[in-house]
Design a protein around this motif. Structure first.
Motif, mmCIF file in Angstrom:
data_model
loop_
_atom_site.group_PDB
_atom_site.id
_atom_site.type_symbol
_atom_site.label_atom_id
_atom_site.label_comp_id
_atom_site.label_asym_id
_atom_site.label_seq_id
_atom_site.Cartn_x
_atom_site.Cartn_y
_atom_site.Cartn_z
ATOM 1 N N SER A 1 -4.270 10.600 -2.292
ATOM 2 C CA SER A 1 -3.829 11.854 -1.684
ATOM 3 C C SER A 1 -4.634 12.989 -2.318
ATOM 4 C CB SER A 1 -2.333 12.079 -1.919
ATOM 5 O OG SER A 1 -2.094 12.433 -3.272
ATOM 6 N N SER B 1 0.799 -1.229 0.000
ATOM 7 C CA SER B 1 0.000 0.000 0.000
ATOM 8 C C SER B 1 0.830 1.277 0.000
ATOM 9 C CB SER B 1 -0.970 0.017 1.185
ATOM 10 O OG SER B 1 -0.282 0.159 2.405
ATOM 11 N N GLY B 2 2.075 1.202 0.412
ATOM 12 C CA GLY B 2 2.938 2.381 0.392
ATOM 13 C C GLY B 2 3.568 2.649 -0.971
ATOM 14 N N THR C 1 0.320 2.755 3.816
ATOM 15 C CA THR C 1 -0.456 3.983 3.920
ATOM 16 C C THR C 1 -1.623 3.763 4.879
ATOM 17 O OG1 THR C 1 -1.417 5.789 2.637
ATOM 18 C CG2 THR C 1 -2.032 3.574 1.969
ATOM 19 N N CYS C 2 -2.344 4.817 5.165
ATOM 20 C CA CYS C 2 -3.500 4.732 6.059
ATOM 21 C C CYS C 2 -4.574 3.842 5.428
ATOM 22 C CB CYS C 2 -4.048 6.121 6.344
ATOM 23 S SG CYS C 2 -4.605 6.992 4.877
ATOM 24 N N SER D 1 -4.280 12.111 4.786
ATOM 25 C CA SER D 1 -3.224 11.241 5.320
ATOM 26 C C SER D 1 -2.595 10.322 4.283
ATOM 27 C CB SER D 1 -3.775 10.396 6.476
ATOM 28 O OG SER D 1 -4.141 11.233 7.553
ATOM 29 N N VAL D 2 -3.146 10.265 3.084
ATOM 30 C CA VAL D 2 -2.542 9.444 2.032
ATOM 31 C C VAL D 2 -1.389 10.239 1.433
ATOM 32 C CG1 VAL D 2 -2.908 8.239 -0.157
ATOM 33 C CG2 VAL D 2 -4.763 8.330 1.538
ATOM 34 N N PRO D 3 -0.184 9.659 1.406
ATOM 35 C CA PRO D 3 0.981 10.406 0.904
ATOM 36 C C PRO D 3 1.013 10.510 -0.619
ATOM 37 C CG PRO D 3 1.629 8.187 1.523
ATOM 38 C CD PRO D 3 0.180 8.327 1.900
ATOM 39 N N ALA E 1 -5.194 3.886 -0.839
ATOM 40 C CA ALA E 1 -5.501 3.125 0.376
ATOM 41 C C ALA E 1 -6.539 2.059 0.078
ATOM 42 C CB ALA E 1 -6.022 4.068 1.460
ATOM 43 N N ILE F 1 -0.355 6.517 -4.888
ATOM 44 C CA ILE F 1 -0.618 5.659 -3.731
ATOM 45 C C ILE F 1 -2.129 5.606 -3.565
ATOM 46 C CG2 ILE F 1 -0.223 5.375 -1.238
ATOM 47 C CD1 ILE F 1 2.408 5.551 -2.823
#
Length: 192
Positions: A168, A59-60, A158-159, A148-150, A81, A79
């Motif tokens: 994001s 996920s990252g 990721t969250c 919060s998603v980068p 989630a 990215i």
């Protein structure tokens, strides 16, 4: 002269293979692209673009891709989630569900519908087109952003969402440009 044409043909075939292999390397297996090209053909969906989410990838990492079906290239990667209920404690294996209240992501093809302003700002409704995701509207599974998603890849996960694909804020704005310009629904395809 004949040698010149043979050289051009070989070059053309090589470039075509390189593009399809590049998609495989970047996270979209070629057979998934072919599947979506066949699915949208002669239907009232966007014939030029599709969105792929490869939940097999961590996920990252970039695992959300907007793909140009005509020119065989990725035009956006991000990215994304997945649902908190999809997490298997102590494992990297994800699980998926179409059940309301599961907080799991669902696999399959979605038609991206109209936008609305909700809890997370602008969001797009997702209509599930397969038995594995046909409760998406009932479950309020939508494509939206979350702060919060980068924007960039990381080794950290990721969250998590409640089952929605979340991007994001910057990635969502970029995606919105493609969706809002499209006169026909774009297909979003999630797979594992």
């Amino acid at each position: 002269m004949m040698r010149y044409f043979i050289f051009l043909l070989i070059l053309l075939v090589s470039c075509s293979k390189a593009e399809s292999q590049q998609a495989d390397v970047l996270g979209i297996p070629q057979f998934r692209i072919s599947e979506i090209k066949s699915f949208v053909k002669d239907k009232e969906y966007n014939q030029d673009l599709a969105i792929f989410i490869n939940f097999k990838m961590p996920s990252g990492k970039y695992r959300y891709f907007i793909y140009d079906l005509k020119n065989n290239r990725i035009v956006q990667k991000a990215i994304v989630a997945h649902g908190s209920g999809s997490v298997t404690p102590g494992s990297n294996v994800l699980k998926f569900s179409n059940v309301e209240g599961s907080y799991q992501s669902s696999l399959g093809k979605y038609a991206i519908g109209g936008s609305y302003i909700g809890q997370f700002g602008k969001a797009y409704r997702l209509k599930g087109l397969d038995p594995t995701n046909d409760n998406a509207m009932q479950r309020a599974i939508v494509l939206h952003s979350f702060s919060s998603v980068p924007d960039t890849e990381s080794d950290k996960p990721t969250c998590l969402s409640l089952g929605c694909p979340m991007l994001s804020i910057n990635a969502f704005k970029e995606t919105a440009k493609y969706i809002d310009k499209s006169e026909k629904p774009i297909i979003l395809y999630t797979f594992y």
